[in-house]
Write an enzyme that holds these catalytic residues in place. Structure first.
Site, PDB file in Angstrom:
ATOM      1  CB  CYS A 174      65.173 -43.529 -29.201  1.00  0.00           C
ATOM      2  SG  CYS A 174      64.587 -44.591 -27.861  1.00  0.00           S
ATOM      3  CG  ASP A 183      44.596 -50.864 -17.013  1.00  0.00           C
ATOM      4  OD1 ASP A 183      45.683 -51.456 -16.872  1.00  0.00           O
ATOM      5  OD2 ASP A 183      43.494 -51.389 -16.771  1.00  0.00           O
ATOM      6  CB  CYS A 220      54.580 -43.005 -25.240  1.00  0.00           C
ATOM      7  SG  CYS A 220      53.544 -44.126 -26.223  1.00  0.00           S
ATOM      8  CB  ALA A 221      53.811 -38.142 -21.603  1.00  0.00           C
ATOM      9  N   GLY A 222      56.024 -40.442 -20.696  1.00  0.00           N
ATOM     10  CA  GLY A 222      57.107 -40.709 -19.758  1.00  0.00           C
ATOM     11  C   GLY A 222      57.199 -39.626 -18.703  1.00  0.00           C
ATOM     12  N   GLY A 254      57.958 -36.586 -19.335  1.00  0.00           N
ATOM     13  CA  GLY A 254      57.480 -35.311 -19.857  1.00  0.00           C
ATOM     14  C   GLY A 254      58.432 -34.467 -20.656  1.00  0.00           C
ATOM     15  N   GLY A 255      59.573 -35.013 -21.076  1.00  0.00           N
ATOM     16  CA  GLY A 255      60.530 -34.191 -21.807  1.00  0.00           C
ATOM     17  C   GLY A 255      59.955 -33.546 -23.048  1.00  0.00           C
ATOM     18  CE  LYS A 256      60.655 -37.057 -28.341  1.00  0.00           C
ATOM     19  NZ  LYS A 256      61.505 -37.794 -27.394  1.00  0.00           N
ATOM     20  CG  ASP A 289      59.198 -40.623 -27.711  1.00  0.00           C
ATOM     21  OD1 ASP A 289      59.797 -41.467 -28.397  1.00  0.00           O
ATOM     22  OD2 ASP A 289      59.773 -39.924 -26.855  1.00  0.00           O
TER      23      ASP A 289
END
Length: 393
Positions: free
Chosen positions: A335, A261, A210-212, A214-216, A282
């Site tokens: 979180c 998807d 669940c990279a979003g 890319g912070g992690k 995450d």
């Protein structure tokens, strides 16, 4: 604008924020910006005062009925604000003797029993305090000493060896040379600790499920010394697109982005089954650990939404397990400070899988079931639950 007109504007904006929260619409910041774009007559002082009223109300009331009820609630201990309810032109109408007023509360009453039992009453005020700006030093670009020279006013974060905390104030980070060169990224200390506790190493194959934006992934790549492979996957194209510039700025060369998807994530990741040394989940969650950054999140959570999130978290954990090679590690983070999203999800995965829980090497937090709990009130970080497992060889 008169003070009374500013109060009326705040009421109108809050009504939009409440509606958007109930309907999963735009965030408060976005709605405030839209409001003023359509009202160019509002000067900078007006915009600042109205925004301050809006966010005072968002932080003070956990379950507002309407924008008017919220401002009446603020006026209860602010005579100057109460005087603005005078019914004059562009002003809110007089306050009636039996009008409903929003009642101050940190946590929606129905949600309080669902917090992890470790969270004491004395910790709840910290959930709504203003969050600091934490920086993560990118070891691909330099060490923390170089970042300290770039930000002499910053101090080291209490727990992360690669974290700096800025004092309050505007910094124009996106024009700062240390940011432009990729030496630092904005990242809460809690997120830094999760990445460090994942113990990513050079030459690993890593899936950030669940990279979003890319912070992690960025933090893991730095710990891997730019050696190995990270597949950063997400269902949100917009967030993945934002990652490209961050990767370039940080000098990260080992991250591959994949768009998934929703509901059919495995189809885009078939080649990774049984291949990963590390999978980080995450997961989407209620965000109860980030209220100090996004206080309106309290207005968005409801029992139906929590049930949807719980089902998604369990499904993502089951999917993540399929990618692990023998000896590979799975790290789950949310979180959230709710037991059903944290310790209960971890316990359920342990029961239904062959994965073996592992102790997290973290210098902060408390043991919560088979995982760890970080909280603003105790650790000074955003609130997180994090757990780790290993697939038997």
């Amino acid at each position: 604008m008169t003070p009374a007109a500013r109060v009326q504007a705040a009421i109108e904006i809050l009504d939009e924020v409440i509606r958007a929260a109930r309907e999963s619409g735009a965030a408060a910041d976005t709605l405030v910006t839209r409001y003023f774009k359509a009202r160019r007559y509002a000067g900078s002082g007006d915009r600042r005062a109205i925004r301050e009223l809006v966010f005072r109300a968002i932080r003070k009331f956990a379950e507002p009925i309407s924008g008017r009820a919220a401002l009446i609630g603020l006026a209860a201990d602010d005579p100057g604000l109460r005087d603005c309810f005078d019914g004059s032109s562009h002003a809110p109408a007089d306050i009636g003797p039996n009008e409903v007023s929003a009642q101050p509360a940190l946590v929606p009453a129905w949600l309080r029993p669902r917090f992890d039992p470790l969270i004491g009453e004395d910790e709840f005020p910290a959930l709504l305090e203003r969050a600091p700006i934490d920086l993560r030093v990118n070891r691909l670009r330099g060490e923390i000493e170089a970042a300290q020279k770039a930000f002499p006013e910053a101090r080291r974060t209490p727990h992360s060896p690669i974290g700096l905390r800025l004092p309050e104030g505007p910094y124009g980070l996106q024009t700062h040379e240390a940011w432009l060169s990729g030496l630092v990224e904005v990242q809460d200390e809690g997120s830094q600790l999760i990445c460090l506790a994942s113990e990513a190493q050079a030459s690993m194959t890593v899936v950030d499920l669940c990279a979003g934006a890319g912070g992690k992934s960025l933090a893991l790549a730095a710990e891997m010394g730019n050696s190995g492979r990270i597949v950063a996957a997400d269902t949100d194209r917009g967030r993945l697109d934002k990652m490209r510039a961050r990767l370039d700025r940080a000098g990260v060369l080992i991250v591959e982005r994949r768009l998934l998807d929703p509901g059919r994530e495995s189809e885009a990741l078939d080649d990774l089954v049984g291949q990963a040394d590390l999978v980080l989940v995450d997961a989407p969650c209620s965000g109860t650990g980030t209220w100090r950054r996004n206080p309106e999140t309290r207005w968005r959570v409801n029992p139906a939404r929590l049930a949807q999130l719980g089902a998604l978290q369990a499904r993502l954990l089951d999917l993540a397990e399929t990618f692990l090679r023998p000896g590979g590690r799975l790290v789950y983070a949310v979180c959230s400070l709710l037991a059903e999203e944290g310790r209960e999800q971890a316990e359920a995965l342990t029961r239904r899988s062959s994965l073996v829980p592992e102790t997290m090497p973290m210098p902060a937090g408390r043991t919560a079931g088979s995982g760890m709990l970080l909280s603003p009130g105790r650790d000074g970080t955003d609130g997180f639950f994090v757990a780790r497992w290993r697939r038997p060889c």
